[in-house]
Design an enzyme around this catalytic site. Structure first.
Site, PDB file in Angstrom:
ATOM      1  N   LYS A  83     -60.915 -12.463  53.782  1.00  0.00           N
ATOM      2  CA  LYS A  83     -60.241 -13.493  54.542  1.00  0.00           C
ATOM      3  C   LYS A  83     -60.518 -12.920  56.027  1.00  0.00           C
ATOM      4  O   LYS A  83     -60.420 -11.588  56.354  1.00  0.00           O
ATOM      5  CB  LYS A  83     -58.907 -13.037  54.255  1.00  0.00           C
ATOM      6  CG  LYS A  83     -57.881 -14.241  54.713  1.00  0.00           C
ATOM      7  CD  LYS A  83     -56.450 -14.012  54.164  1.00  0.00           C
ATOM      8  CE  LYS A  83     -55.415 -15.043  54.211  1.00  0.00           C
ATOM      9  NZ  LYS A  83     -54.206 -14.704  53.998  1.00  0.00           N
ATOM     10  N   VAL A  84     -60.899 -13.854  56.868  1.00  0.00           N
ATOM     11  CA  VAL A  84     -61.123 -13.466  58.333  1.00  0.00           C
ATOM     12  C   VAL A  84     -60.198 -14.395  59.259  1.00  0.00           C
ATOM     13  O   VAL A  84     -59.930 -15.350  59.008  1.00  0.00           O
ATOM     14  CB  VAL A  84     -62.816 -13.653  58.773  1.00  0.00           C
ATOM     15  CG1 VAL A  84     -63.644 -12.990  57.848  1.00  0.00           C
ATOM     16  CG2 VAL A  84     -63.222 -15.045  58.572  1.00  0.00           C
TER      17      VAL A  84
END
Ligand code: G3P
Length: 217
Positions: A83-84
């Site tokens: 997840k960014v």
């Protein structure tokens, strides 16, 4: 529509996985802090319970360090989804990871243009936060409708993962729009099962069944 649970609480994940209706898990630094658990350890435990994608979020703000963190996180299990955040560095990281075949969930999306960028960067999932959108005087579901329209216009494969879901109506609205996935706290998912007339109906059937004096077993 796929159902992900937005938590790092192992027992809640186990309970929902046992229903057979859980398709994945999302976590974030706040949920890890709330669990009081070691990030890598709890992520490994979650990945062993659920077959689907388990989002684990990088905490660096620059691309180079995000890549280093992602390298460690993706080794935890095959179903880890990195997840960014939706920033320039986050999307650079998304592009690099997705080109290598790693699942990426782009989080903290608050506009349809941001969602367009994430799709162009090859994101597996885009996470628009509907609850926080509502909290700030916008309609979170308008955002989901716009993203659905844009993604369909260009046949983007990026899945719309409706996040920051606060109640069952968010789930219903997201399903009507055709969102691919929703992630919600355990309570919201359990609330989906409930209806006062279901409870009342069971009560009536049980009372009448008792009058028959019969047993199925
Ligand atoms: O995982 C991200 C998102 O679902 C957070 O929700 O309720 O903190 O806005 P919330």
């Amino acid at each position: 529509m796929k159902f992900f649970v937005d938590t790092a609480e192992i027992e809640a994940i186990r309970e929902l996985a046992a229903t057979g209706l859980l398709d994945g898990v999302t976590t974030n630094p706040s949920l890890i802090a709330k669990s009081g658990r070691d990030f890598k350890e709890v992520t490994a435990e979650i990945c062993a319970i659920v077959d689907g994608p388990v989002s684990a979020e990088v905490v660096a703000l620059d691309h180079a360090t995000m890549m280093k963190e992602a390298e460690i996180l993706r080794k935890i299990a095959d179903n880890v989804c990195i997840k960014v955040p939706l920033t320039v560095d986050g999307l650079k990281t998304c592009k690099a990871l997705s080109s290598e075949g790693t699942m990426v969930n782009v989080t903290l999306c608050f506009s349809a243009n941001q969602a367009l960028l994430a799709a162009k960067a090859g994101a597996s999932f885009i996470s628009p936060f509907v609850g926080r959108h509502d909290d700030n005087g916008f309609d979170g579901m308008d955002l989901i409708e716009d993203i659905r329209l844009i993604y369909d216009n260009y046949n983007f494969a990026t899945e719309i993962l409706v996040a920051s879901v606060r109640h069952t109506m968010h789930v219903l609205q997201a399903a009507k729009i055709g969102a691919d996935v929703m992630t919600a706290p355990p309570k919201v998912i359990l609330d989906l099962f409930k209806h006062v007339l279901t409870d009342k109906g069971i009560e009536g059937f049980m009372a009448d069944w008792a009058k028959t004096g019969q047993s199925i077993l």
